[in-house]
Write a protein that holds these residues in place. Structure first.
Motif, short mmCIF file in Angstrom:
data_model
loop_
_atom_site.label_atom_id
_atom_site.label_comp_id
_atom_site.label_asym_id
_atom_site.label_seq_id
_atom_site.Cartn_x
_atom_site.Cartn_y
_atom_site.Cartn_z
N ALA A 165 70.10 -36.14 -60.95
CA ALA A 165 69.05 -35.25 -60.45
C ALA A 165 67.75 -35.55 -61.18
N ALA A 223 85.77 -24.95 -48.55
CA ALA A 223 84.40 -25.04 -48.08
C ALA A 223 84.09 -23.86 -47.17
N VAL A 228 73.50 -24.00 -57.60
CA VAL A 228 72.80 -25.16 -57.05
C VAL A 228 71.34 -24.82 -56.81
N LEU A 237 82.38 -27.22 -59.46
CA LEU A 237 82.81 -28.34 -58.62
C LEU A 237 84.16 -28.87 -59.08
N LEU A 275 81.25 -29.64 -47.11
CA LEU A 275 80.30 -28.71 -47.72
C LEU A 275 80.21 -28.91 -49.23
N VAL A 276 81.34 -29.24 -49.84
CA VAL A 276 81.32 -29.51 -51.28
C VAL A 276 80.45 -30.74 -51.54
N ILE A 329 76.99 -29.64 -51.41
CA ILE A 329 76.59 -28.96 -52.65
C ILE A 329 76.20 -29.98 -53.71
N VAL A 330 77.02 -31.01 -53.84
CA VAL A 330 76.71 -32.06 -54.82
C VAL A 330 75.36 -32.69 -54.51
N ALA A 379 72.89 -31.51 -52.69
CA ALA A 379 71.79 -30.57 -52.86
C ALA A 379 71.50 -30.35 -54.34
N ALA A 380 72.54 -30.40 -55.17
CA ALA A 380 72.34 -30.23 -56.60
C ALA A 380 71.50 -31.38 -57.15
N ILE A 381 71.59 -32.53 -56.53
CA ILE A 381 70.83 -33.68 -57.02
C ILE A 381 69.44 -33.76 -56.41
#
Lengths: 316, 285, 705
Positions: A30, A252, A274, A286, B135-136, B139-140, B142-144
């Motif tokens: 990120a 999910a 998030v 996660l 979706l997981v 999430i990953v 979107a987290a980045i």
């Protein structure tokens, strides 16, 4: 069977280990400096450096990973800095709600999916088949966020018979919480149940054509015996495989359903983490999701092996 | 048992005629028409004489009228226009991200046919990728990269890589032991030629079916990510973000939610119907 | 006397999405108690559908349209569902072609047998268990108590078929319907299963209806035969009489198309041109008329009925009068000159294979342990000479297909050498392999999977030509020439493989192999997937091409009678090793290795005169190559080995070798001791072997009445 179990558990652990590496390092991709973000817009460099040292962000990446993994293995999940609370506590508050929701939904999905699947797999009547197949396709395809909103509109807003969100009295009073559970669980169960029904029916139709079923007829078995003892058991292995994968979808789906019905579970927590870039919390959650998935996969594999001697022998 | 010996001469293997045959199924035909209408309307939205989807200031929650065909939202924006621009987002996701993910998956799958070590690595990657449901994965991502349409595009592409990779790899593995592949090899065809000319054509059916299902998944992911707040974010319209906004006002303006619900359902369902129809026609001989 | 089972005008149709398929078009026959009746025909003749119709268990979308089936005076088709259930498995039972698929893989044998027993009699579980043990014993499964606890996966094909027979016997049925019961099995195992069926028929008087495509099996087991073609019975009568003097041209041609060990090997096989009716269209006249060169005008317009002939015989033919022999089938242009090849002077050695070995990774012996090694091919040496056909015969799993892959160069050997035209070709680079394959090509077993379903015939043939650099008109001319060479019309270039019959597809496969102008073609079970009439076409085509192009063949097969017909020399393989090699005459006429002798004697022969031939029924099955027997690999099953004679310890300890230079080489310590006794002779096979004991059973079928 023992050896088979050991192999499966071992390979599950390997997947988990790989996933932990992937999760840890990928979140470091990120852009931006988490320490700077934490310190706030107008913090000076010294503050930022202090935070960085406190978080251990100045160490080499592999050391950070090692200490993170070591912490998890010893039960120290770390703290969420955004929410200023230990991560273990946050999970402790929300996980039971999610388990309650997902467990209820899984139960509904299994029962409903089995019933519809068997009806579809046994029936040769075209009318029964097309009605059930169409209904099943809709349940299979319609996304849970649409179903959830739709059910809220109908049962909470229009009919006003069920609450539109929250856990009500909570887990302290599971019976009292059931009205609150109903809509979210049904929403969550529909796609999984429809998938089970679909694969079970397809698998049963295939098995029905197998020679051993023909041989069963030639032996003079009743139709009930034939289905109960031959067709259905042989139809289960592919359904188990799909079920293992569906668990991931269910998790999910739980995230979505928790949003629709304001259900205070892990899903909401991970989304919040998030959006607020609380990456320490995100990576633990996660890993938790992957762990649940791996455990459920291993369980379905073991169920498959219990059912099928060929799997135990490693032939299939 | 040979119950029906030499009974069904295998159906024509010419792909165009098989596709035409699939369209002859009324359900598939209707679904295709709906999809074509939605996708073209969505892609053409900026060129249609619509009100701006961002223009605020009108009456909030206005009922449908000649001016606002679907009424207005909480900020008085024209819903019809927002819905069309919302469809546009999904159409773009489908048109851009699915082909990228598919191409990467197919290439990886083909590459696995060239080298055994590569194949083993790919197999592991596919196994682990199973643990991340769509979706997981979202999430990953979107987290980045942060919430937004980019996150949706990347997620849809990434989700499709293992789907197509797995399919291509299994086609490669099942085809490579076929006698006609051996025959091609011993009559002088090199490994790449074998993959492209002999293996891939026989995987096309399955890939086409997967493409239809993948479009459905693309719409699903856009909806899911935007709905939970890590995809397209307001004020940008998308089917998922519209549904999210509307879900806060269900008690006041139940009609607000109807349009995104209907269209999301229609798109996902139509792609599924098309996929199933293709599956019946192409894969079950 | 009322027959046990009486079928009249049976019509069964499959209502498929592509229109109706009339599989059975009016079949009538009777079966007496204790009788053995064969229904014989090629694929698509309707024989299997007739079998399933008898128990009223035709699968959807099939339906019995009309006719009657009377069993013990009761109309089967009028029975209620429960009455049918009570009949199935009790009075009438069935065994299937693929015994492995016919057993539920998830259920222990004990439960599957118990289920069959208890479906028809209310007995306790322990009584059912005792009965199961008794049944397993009856069908010759050793150690029944222990085997009952096993799952089907622990059973080989032959053992599974024994279990199926045990299940069929569970309630002492009066009829057993056996649908191709030995087709999926190796020939030595086939002999065992036929023996089991024969014994239960003779000892218990159970009537048997045998559905098969194999005329030899018919002759061996059945008193009476009904020949089916195009959904009808075209001829029926006592087996010996029908086979000695067929009264329907189809029966005559089918017999003439079947390779027989009892005939000299240079008797040509009759290739029946054309293809069987598709069963989709109505058949006008006699269904066989289009393929019979002697058909008269009436044959094409009016369907002949099954008319009584001499004695118990019936036939449906306008040409035959029912007594005099039919004239032999005239040679057509397509059915080429069959002059036996003179023992051509052997050309130079084209392919020299020495001490060839191939190991595969097997399963792990222990969890996380090292993988076991499977020696699929273990020290094989042979030469293929210019212009000759070398036959390679063995049962499934003996390693013969691995040899095909090694010789073709698509697999690399673990040890030994392959030399082609004097050059070492053992391990080749990609480019060298491509050059090598310009000379060495292959024809596969299954012509369907050998053709890419997505590509037209033209593009399939053009690819290798284009890769050689041909373009435009030159390429098209060469492509058309190839099609012509295999007897196909050049106009088919735009068609897809599924538009052709099995035999035509095999011609296309051959054409593709010829595209690179090879000198050696490996034929891996090249005719095994084809019906008998098509087999003969392909064998004749291969022979013709050999004469015209000077080709050499390595012809791999499981059927000695077929291989003998095409090969100049034959090698017999057992568990990865060559046990005997020599000229076709030597190996099939004067076999020296006990395995070859057993294999030869196990091949069923339709010739009535061969029925008195002695049969050696090898006990047990081929051991797993994971852990092959020490010394001579055949010693565990050998009729003259250490299990029969304790003094023959050498077979356990020392591996016998054959002289690869010898014209007739035998890898046996006691070569020639155990020999084949020809038809007519009544001398026992080996005087030392006590009858009915040990690994050998000798049976001599009494002449059929």
């Amino acid at each position: 069977m023992l050896i088979f179990t050991a192999k499966r558990v071992l390979s599950g652990l390997i997947v988990l280990l790989v996933a932990s590496v992937v999760i840890f390092f990928i979140l470091r991709l990120a852009p931006g400096d988490p320490a700077a973000a934490l310190a706030g817009a107008d913090a000076d460099q010294a503050t930022i450096d202090a935070i960085r040292t406190r978080l251990g962000l100045d160490l080499p990446l592999w050391q950070q990973y090692a200490s993170w993994l070591g912490g998890i293995l010893t039960g120290n999940l770390g703290d969420s800095f955004i929410l200023s609370a230990p991560i273990a506590e946050l999970i402790g508050d929300s996980l039971p709600n999610t388990v309650f929701l997902a467990g209820g939904a899984l139960l509904l999905a299994l029962v409903g999916g089995a019933v519809v699947g068997i009806v579809l797999g046994v029936s040769r009547r075209r009318a029964v088949n097309s009605v059930f197949t169409a209904a099943n396709s809709v349940a299979f395809a319609v996304p849970p966020y649409v179903t959830g909103v739709f059910l809220t509109l109908v049962f909470s807003i229009y009919l006003g018979v069920l609450p539109s969100g929250g856990v009500g009295p909570g887990l302290g009073d599971p019976v009292g919480a059931i009205p609150y559970l109903l809509l979210p669980a049904v929403t969550l169960a529909l796609p999984t149940g429809a998938t089970i029904a679909r694969f079970l029916a397809a698998s049963m139709r295939r098995q029905r054509e197998e020679d051993f079923v023909q041989a069963g007829i030639a032996k003079g078995l009743t139709t009930t015996t034939l289905f109960a003892r031959h067709v259905i058991p042989n139809s289960l292995p592919p359904v188990l495989t799909v079920l293992g994968i569906q668990i991931g979808q269910l998790l999910a789906g739980a995230i979505i359903v928790e949003v629709v019905f304001a259900w205070p579970g892990v899903g909401q927590l991970i989304l919040q983490s998030v959006i607020t870039r609380d990456y320490l919390l995100t990576q633990v959650l996660l890993l938790l999701a992957v762990a649940v998935f791996v455990v459920m996969q291993t369980l379905t594999d073991l169920a498959d092996a219990a059912l099928d001697p060929r799997v135990r022998m490693g032939i299939r | 048992m040979t119950a029906i010996p030499e009974l069904s001469p295998a159906r024509s293997r010419r792909l165009p005629s098989a596709l035409r045959g699939t369209l002859a199924d009324p359900g598939v035909f209707i679904a295709t028409v709906i999809v074509i209408i939605f996708v073209s309307v969505g892609l053409l939205a900026p060129f249609l004489p619509l009100q701006s989807p961002y223009l605020q200031g009108g009456q909030a929650f206005a009922p449908p009228s000649a001016e606002h065909w679907l009424g207005t939202d909480e900020f008085g924006r024209d819903l019809f226009s927002r819905v069309l621009f919302g469809i546009r987002q999904d159409a773009l996701v489908g048109v851009i991200a699915v082909p990228i993910g598919a191409l990467m998956g197919i290439l990886l799958g083909l590459a696995s046919g060239l080298n055994r070590i590569l194949d083993a690595v790919l197999q592991r990657i596919l196994d682990v990728s199973l643990a991340f449901s769509s979706l997981v994965m979202g999430i990953v991502v979107a987290a980045i990269v942060g919430a937004g349409i980019e996150a949706v595009l990347i997620t849809v592409a990434l989700v499709n890589v293992p789907l197509f990779g797995r399919l291509t790899r299994s086609a490669v593995r099942s085809q490579q032991v076929r006698d006609y592949v051996t025959a091609a090899r011993v009559t002088g065809a090199g490994p790449i030629r074998v993959l492209v000319r002999h293996v891939l054509p026989n995987a096309v059916d399955a890939l086409i079916v997967q493409a239809a299902l993948s479009l459905s998944i693309a719409v699903f992911i856009e909806g899911a990510m935007s709905f939970v707040g890590i995809g397209v974010r307001p004020p940008e319209p998308s089917l998922g973000s519209l549904l999210r906004s509307s879900s806060s006002f269900l008690a006041i303006a139940p009609l607000y939610a109807i349009a995104p619900m209907v269209i999301l359902t229609a798109l996902v369902l139509c792609f599924n119907v098309i996929g199933d129809g293709l599956n019946r026609r192409l894969l079950r001989r | 006397m009322i027959p046990l089972l009486s079928v009249r005008d049976l019509v069964t149709t499959f209502h498929t999405s592509d229109g109706p398929v009339q599989a059975v078009r009016g079949v009538s026959f009777d079966l007496s108690a204790g009788e053995t009746l064969a229904i014989v025909g090629e694929s698509g003749s309707g024989k299997s559908v007739t079998a399933t119709s008898l128990m009223n268990m035709v699968r959807a979308p099939g339906r019995i349209e009309s006719g009657s089936i009377t069993f013990k005076g009761v109309d089967v088709l009028a029975k209620s569902r429960d009455e049918l259930r009570q009949m199935r498995g009790a009075a009438m039972s069935m065994i299937f072609q693929d015994p492995v698929a016919a057993l539920d893989p998830l259920m222990r044998i004990r439960d599957q047998l118990g289920e069959a027993i208890r479906a028809h009699s209310a007995i306790s579980a322990s009584a059912a268990n005792a009965r199961a043990i008794e049944l397993m014993h009856q069908v010759g499964i050793p150690d029944p108590e222990a085997r009952l606890r096993d799952y089907p996966l622990a059973f080989s094909g032959g053992m599974s078929q024994r279990v199926m027979i045990a299940m069929a016997l569970a309630n002492d049925p009066e009829v057993i319907i056996a649908d191709e019961p030995t087709t999926a099995l190796d020939v030595t195992v086939q002999a065992q299963i036929l023996d089991v069926l024969d014994t239960l028929n003779r000892d218990r008087g159970t009537a048997v209806i045998l559905i098969t495509h194999n005329l030899g099996v018919v002759a061996q087991l059945c008193q009476r035969v009904a020949v089916m073609y195009g959904g009808k019975i075209v001829e029926t009568g006592p087996t010996a009489e029908v086979f000695a003097n067929p009264q329907h041209p189809y029966t005559r041609d089918l017999l003439a198309a079947t390779p027989k060990l009892s005939q000299p090997r240079d008797v040509p096989l009759v290739a029946i041109s054309g293809r069987p009716p598709t069963m989709r269209e109505p058949i006008i006249g006699c269904s066989y008329a289009p393929r019979d060169p002697l058909a008269v005008a009436r044959c094409f317009v009016e369907a002949p009925a099954l008319e009584p002939g001499e004695g118990a015989r019936r036939h449906a033919c306008w040409v035959s009068d029912g007594t005099t022999s039919l004239p032999p089938r005239p040679e057509l242009g397509l059915e080429i000159d069959q002059a036996p090849r003179a023992a051509a002077p052997r050309g130079a050695a084209l392919l020299q294979v020495a001490d060839l070995t191939k190991q595969f990774d097997g399963p792990r012996a222990r969890a996380f342990g090292r993988r076991q090694q499977v020696r699929a091919v273990d020290g094989v040496t042979f030469d293929v000479h210019q212009g000759e056909t070398l036959g390679l015969v063995g049962e499934s799993g003996c390693g013969k297909s691995t040899i095909a892959k090694l010789v073709l160069g698509v697999e690399s050997p673990t040890g030994g050498s392959i030399r082609y035209a004097g050059q070492d070709s053992t391990v080749l680079s990609a480019a060298a392999r491509r050059r090598y394959n310009r000379n060495v090509q292959i024809v596969f077993q299954n012509p369907m999977s050998a053709l890419n379903p997505r590509r037209t015939v033209g593009s399939m043939l053009s690819e290798p030509l284009a890769l050689q650099g041909m373009r435009g008109q030159e390429l098209r001319d060469r492509r058309d020439a190839l099609l012509e060479l295999v007897g196909m019309d050049a106009s088919i270039a735009n068609r897809f493989p599924h538009e052709f019959s099995g035999g035509q597809r095999q011609r296309l496969v051959i054409a593709r192999a010829l595209a690179v102008d090879p000198q050696l073609i490996v034929c891996d079970e090249a005719v095994a997937a084809l019906d008998v009439s098509l087999q003969a076409q392909i064998i004749n085509l291969l022979k013709e091409l050999q004469t015209r192009l000077g080709l050499s063949y390595l012809f791999i097969g499981h059927d000695l009678a077929t291989v003998r017909h095409i090969a100049d020399r034959i090698m017999v393989m057992y568990l990865g090793q060559i046990v005997e090699q020599g000229t076709a005459e030597q190996v099939t006429g004067n076999p020296q290795h006990p395995y070859t002798v057993s294999l030869l004697s196990a091949v069923p022969d339709p010739d009535p005169s061969a029925l008195s031939r002695q049969r050696v029924i090898l006990q047990g099955e081929v051991p797993t190559p994971l852990n092959p027997p020490s010394g001579c690999r055949f010693h565990t099953r050998c009729p003259i080995g250490p299990t029969m004679r304790t003094d023959r310890e050498i077979c356990r300890t020392e591996k016998p070798t054959a002289d690869p230079e010898a014209e007739h080489g035998v890898a046996c310590h006691f070569a020639g001791e155990f020999t084949l006794v020809g038809s007519g002779s009544s001398a026992p096979i080996s005087a030392d072997v006590p009858h009915g004991l040990g690994p050998v059973r000798q049976t001599t079928r009494k002449t059929l009445q």
